[in-house]
Design a protein around this motif. Structure first.
Motif, short mmCIF file in Angstrom:
data_model
loop_
_atom_site.label_atom_id
_atom_site.label_comp_id
_atom_site.label_asym_id
_atom_site.label_seq_id
_atom_site.Cartn_x
_atom_site.Cartn_y
_atom_site.Cartn_z
N LEU A 279 -38.33 96.42 1.97
CA LEU A 279 -37.46 97.55 2.32
C LEU A 279 -36.13 97.55 1.57
O LEU A 279 -35.71 98.60 1.05
N PRO A 280 -35.43 96.42 1.48
CA PRO A 280 -34.13 96.45 0.78
C PRO A 280 -34.25 96.76 -0.71
O PRO A 280 -33.28 97.19 -1.34
N LEU A 281 -35.43 96.52 -1.29
CA LEU A 281 -35.59 96.70 -2.73
C LEU A 281 -36.05 98.09 -3.11
O LEU A 281 -36.02 98.46 -4.29
N LEU A 282 -36.50 98.90 -2.13
CA LEU A 282 -37.13 100.18 -2.43
C LEU A 282 -36.19 101.34 -2.15
O LEU A 282 -35.28 101.24 -1.32
N SER A 283 -36.46 102.45 -2.84
CA SER A 283 -35.74 103.69 -2.54
C SER A 283 -36.20 104.21 -1.20
O SER A 283 -37.22 103.76 -0.65
N ALA A 284 -35.47 105.17 -0.67
CA ALA A 284 -35.78 105.69 0.67
C ALA A 284 -37.22 106.23 0.78
O ALA A 284 -37.94 105.88 1.72
N PRO A 285 -37.68 107.06 -0.16
CA PRO A 285 -39.06 107.55 -0.04
C PRO A 285 -40.10 106.43 -0.10
O PRO A 285 -41.07 106.44 0.65
N ARG A 286 -39.86 105.46 -0.99
CA ARG A 286 -40.82 104.37 -1.09
C ARG A 286 -40.74 103.44 0.12
O ARG A 286 -41.74 102.87 0.54
N LEU B 58 -43.85 102.49 2.44
CA LEU B 58 -44.18 101.12 2.81
C LEU B 58 -44.27 100.97 4.32
O LEU B 58 -45.22 100.35 4.84
N SER B 59 -43.29 101.54 5.03
CA SER B 59 -43.30 101.43 6.49
C SER B 59 -44.51 102.13 7.09
O SER B 59 -45.16 101.61 8.01
N VAL B 60 -44.81 103.32 6.58
CA VAL B 60 -45.98 104.05 7.07
C VAL B 60 -47.26 103.27 6.79
O VAL B 60 -48.17 103.20 7.62
N ALA B 61 -47.33 102.65 5.60
CA ALA B 61 -48.51 101.87 5.25
C ALA B 61 -48.66 100.66 6.18
O ALA B 61 -49.77 100.37 6.65
N VAL B 62 -47.56 99.97 6.45
CA VAL B 62 -47.62 98.80 7.34
C VAL B 62 -48.04 99.21 8.74
O VAL B 62 -48.92 98.60 9.36
N VAL B 63 -47.41 100.28 9.25
CA VAL B 63 -47.77 100.75 10.59
C VAL B 63 -49.23 101.20 10.64
O VAL B 63 -49.95 100.91 11.60
N SER B 64 -49.68 101.89 9.59
CA SER B 64 -51.08 102.35 9.55
C SER B 64 -52.05 101.18 9.56
O SER B 64 -53.06 101.21 10.26
N VAL B 65 -51.75 100.15 8.77
CA VAL B 65 -52.63 98.97 8.74
C VAL B 65 -52.66 98.29 10.10
O VAL B 65 -53.72 97.88 10.59
N LEU B 66 -51.50 98.17 10.72
CA LEU B 66 -51.44 97.55 12.05
C LEU B 66 -52.28 98.33 13.06
O LEU B 66 -53.07 97.76 13.82
N VAL B 67 -52.11 99.64 13.07
CA VAL B 67 -52.82 100.47 14.04
C VAL B 67 -54.32 100.48 13.76
O VAL B 67 -55.14 100.32 14.67
#
Length: 737
Positions: A384-391, A395-404
């Motif tokens: 998160l600290p290394l990425l731009s806001a859209p990315r 990343l967050s959506v991808a992590v949440v999707s994988v978890l769910v």
């Protein structure tokens, strides 16, 4: 900062810091997932004989005489030929409703000298001993009696318990966390001996008052007893022996030492039923429950007693005798309903055991939670600290999707109910903290840019601009843009008929809808001028398809006005019209004005032409007039040329057009009309008035209401009176603005 929610979530997972809201959220997630994945189909193997309101009205209030129950059992086994019956009720007291006890007292006292009375009483004894009659009915038949376990300070017990299914010696000294009780309410000895197989019907109520699980085994005074659902399943399966199943440490070492499954052993075969640390299993609810729920067939007990059921209609069925009558207090709060029949919870467990599809929160749930929290937390903390806001969002959506999706896959494929709330909360909180930090420390130029342009352009374009704020400024530049002028017609008439506040409300409502369409198509609002709105496309964010978006927006605005007029007609309000002019060309765009007031706007000859075209829309009876420059850059639309015009302040004639529809939606009839119109314009400009008349007649047959054809009919009639002019270029001159 991102590590803070990760650490808190890990502390919660291992039990160091228990966060109650996360447990509640896990329950909510579980309940929602359960409801979403319920089969909502009926299991025809299990039938509930229901002591319902109808039965209480026809047979009498509960408890019924045991002679009635004996009759019910006899009918179910002899006439209906059921496979098994389980009682979700307990018979903790002797049935004295026949008066036999009182008659025996009379025979011993008042009527002891009357031999005939005693003899007759002995003859009636079998009929009046309702408990004996019931015991005879259930003896030597596949019957599972029910009872309940209790915990209170006195440890009171009543009735006769069945034999335990597990003793402490088989547990190998392991700490079993099964539910523990110090009392019970069971059946009277006479019935317990007649039907020795029995199971408790206790459930486990979670902290929020919801029943999500039932224990398969429970502890009382060091002995372990089975639930009614397990006892019934064992009866169906041929009475396999119950044995404990422990974690297999041969391949994977575990600190958990409790029972993680119940084994049903029969010869060399063993069936494993997974359980949680309480030796319980989650109830896999099939549907919303109750008589109308559709999960199981309900038969009124009164219909069985009165023999209204067709013969053998319950043949080979597993029967549960229970109640849905509210007065008998066996309704529970469950994830699928707040008045769920308790008897149906056992039916769901039996159904799952038959199908081998029980749900369970496994003993390694804590380890699983720690692993996913660690992996997801590290990924987010680093990424998160290394990425731009859209990315970062991706990343967050991808992590949440994988978890769910992982959690859902394990649930649907293996019946594993694993924690999810802590991981989701951690991921969302980590993202929120990271974005908040990014917002508060982002450069001042980004915030100033958003504040500067936020009132002119849609939020989506501002979001694009703040990615590279150095590329945007208010400094004036020349660009090819598309400008729109939109004027409301009938405004003067409305202002005369309406109160100022009514007029204000109407204009606000109309302009709000039109503005939303402009912004949705990436347009920049320039200004509002009374009943007119001015907008342009292509700045401050460069857009290659600015002409296409402007045409699309204008057509949507025209449709919106038609919808508004339908609403006005229904409310008795005056109807309105609009005129829209569109032109594309090089314009000067930037921050302009005086020291007192400035605005981001466009100026130039191309802007003036757009304004003139808006004024021409009324002359041609149309809501949109578009220049040829705009038409050439919007080839995805079908067009009808209107005229060549020479507006005030312009010596060169320009062609003007009307957008018909997107090319994909143009009908064959409209295409024929446009083709005929092109032939007419050719004849008109060649001053071939006879051919023009013929083509106009054909056009009016195609579309008699079109004002454009009436306009040209008058022009042809007028110009026919003039001599042929070889200098005429076919253009129409307009001297007014």
């Amino acid at each position: 900062m991102t590590l803070i929610p990760v650490i808190l979530a890990l502390l919660h997972a291992v039990g160091v810091v228990r966060i109650g809201v996360l447990q509640r959220l896990d329950d909510i997630i579980y309940d929602a997932r359960l409801r979403a994945t319920m089969p909502n189909t009926q299991d025809d193997r299990i039938v509930i004989v229901n002591i319902d309101e109808k039965s209480l009205a026809e047979v009498g209030r509960w408890p019924w005489g045991r002679n009635k129950l004996a009759q019910l059992i006899t009918t179910l086994f002899d006439e209906q030929q059921i496979a098994l019956i389980g009682f979700d009720v307990v018979f903790a007291e002797a049935d004295e409703s026949s008066g036999l006890t009182r008659l025996n007292e009379l025979a011993r006292n008042e009527f002891r000298d009357q031999a005939g009375f005693s003899d007759r009483l002995r003859q009636l004894q079998p009929e009046l001993d309702f408990d004996a009659a019931f015991a005879r009915a259930i003896a030597n038949r596949p019957v599972v009696m029910g009872y309940y376990l209790t915990s209170d300070g006195e440890g009171r017990s009543n009735g006769t318990l069945p034999a335990p299914v597990l003793t402490p010696d088989v547990l190998q000294g392991r700490p079993i966390k099964a539910t523990s009780w110090n009392g019970f309410g069971s059946n009277i000895d006479q019935l317990a001996k007649a039907a020795p197989l029995a199971g408790f019907f206790n459930s486990i109520t979670d902290g929020d008052g919801v029943v999500r699980s039932l224990p398969l085994l429970a502890e009382y005074k060091g002995q372990y007893y089975e639930s009614i659902s397990l006892a019934m399943f064992r009866a169906i399966a041929g009475m396999p022996k119950v044995a404990p199943g422990f974690s297999n440490e041969k391949f994977l070492a575990r600190s958990y030492q409790g029972m993680d499954r119940v084994l049903l052993k029969q010869g060399e075969k063993a069936l494993a039923i997974p359980v949680d640390e309480r030796v319980a299993t989650l109830v896999p609810y099939r549907g919303r429950g109750g008589v109308q729920g559709g999960s199981f067939r309900y038969v009124s007990a009164s219909d069985v007693l009165s023999k209204k059921l067709p013969l053998h209609s319950l043949k080979d069925k597993i029967i549960l005798l229970g109640t849905t009558a509210p007065g008998l207090l066996d309704l529970r709060v469950t994830p699928v309903g707040e008045t769920y029949p308790g008897v149906e919870t056992h039916a769901n467990i039996i159904s799952a055991l038959l199908d081998g599809s029980v749900l369970v929160k496994p003993d390694y749930a804590v380890g699983y939670e720690v692993v996913i929290l660690t992996l997801a937390g590290l990924l987010l903390s680093i990424g998160l600290p290394l990425l731009s806001a859209p990315r970062a969002v991706l990343l967050s959506v991808a992590v949440v999707s994988v978890l769910v999706l992982t959690n859902l896959w394990l649930y649907l494929s293996y019946g594993l109910v694993l924690p999810l709330a802590s991981a989701l909360t951690m991921a969302i909180t980590a993202f929120g903290l990271n974005m908040s930090y990014g917002y508060f420390v982002e450069s001042r130029s980004k915030r100033e840019l958003a504040n500067l342009f936020g009132t002119y352009v849609p939020p989506e374009l501002v979001d694009e601009m703040v990615k590279d704020p150095d590329s945007y400024s208010m400094k004036a530049t020349n660009r090819e843009l598309t400008v729109m002028f939109c004027d409301m017609r009938g405004f003067t008439k409305m202002s005369e008929r309406m109160e100022p506040t009514q007029l204000q409300e109407l204009l606000t409502g109309v302009f709000s809808r039109l503005t939303s369409l402009i912004r949705a198509n990436r347009g920049t609002i320039d200004k509002y001028m009374g009943d007119c709105v001015m907008a342009f496309w292509g700045a401050p964010v460069e857009t290659a398809e600015h002409a296409h978006l402007a045409v699309k927006s204008s057509m949507e605005m025209a449709n919106a006005i038609r919808e508004i007029n339908l609403e006005h007609r229904a409310k008795g309000l005056p109807e309105i019209g609009i005129g829209i002019g569109l032109n594309t060309g090089t314009m000067c765009v930037g921050d302009m004005g005086s020291n007192i007031r400035r605005s981001y706007t466009v100026i130039g000859d191309a802007v003036n032409l757009g304004s003139r075209l808006e004024g021409l829309s009324k002359a041609y009876g149309l809501d949109i007039v578009v220049s040829e420059a705009t038409r050439k850059l919007a080839p995805d639309f079908a067009w009808q040329e209107l005229d060549r015009v020479r507006v005030k302040g312009k010596e060169q004639a320009v062609a003007i057009f009307w957008p018909l529809a997107p090319l994909a939606r143009v009908s064959a009839e409209v295409a024929d009309e446009v083709k005929t119109w092109a032939q007419f314009l050719k004849a008109y400009r060649a001053q071939n008035w006879d051919q023009a008349d013929v083509l106009l007649i054909n056009l009016m047959r195609m579309n008699a209401k079109k004002y454009l054809y009436q306009l040209y009919s008058e022009r042809v009639a007028s110009m026919r009176l003039l001599p042929f002019d070889p200098e005429w270029d076919g253009a129409t001159n307009f001297e007014t603005k």
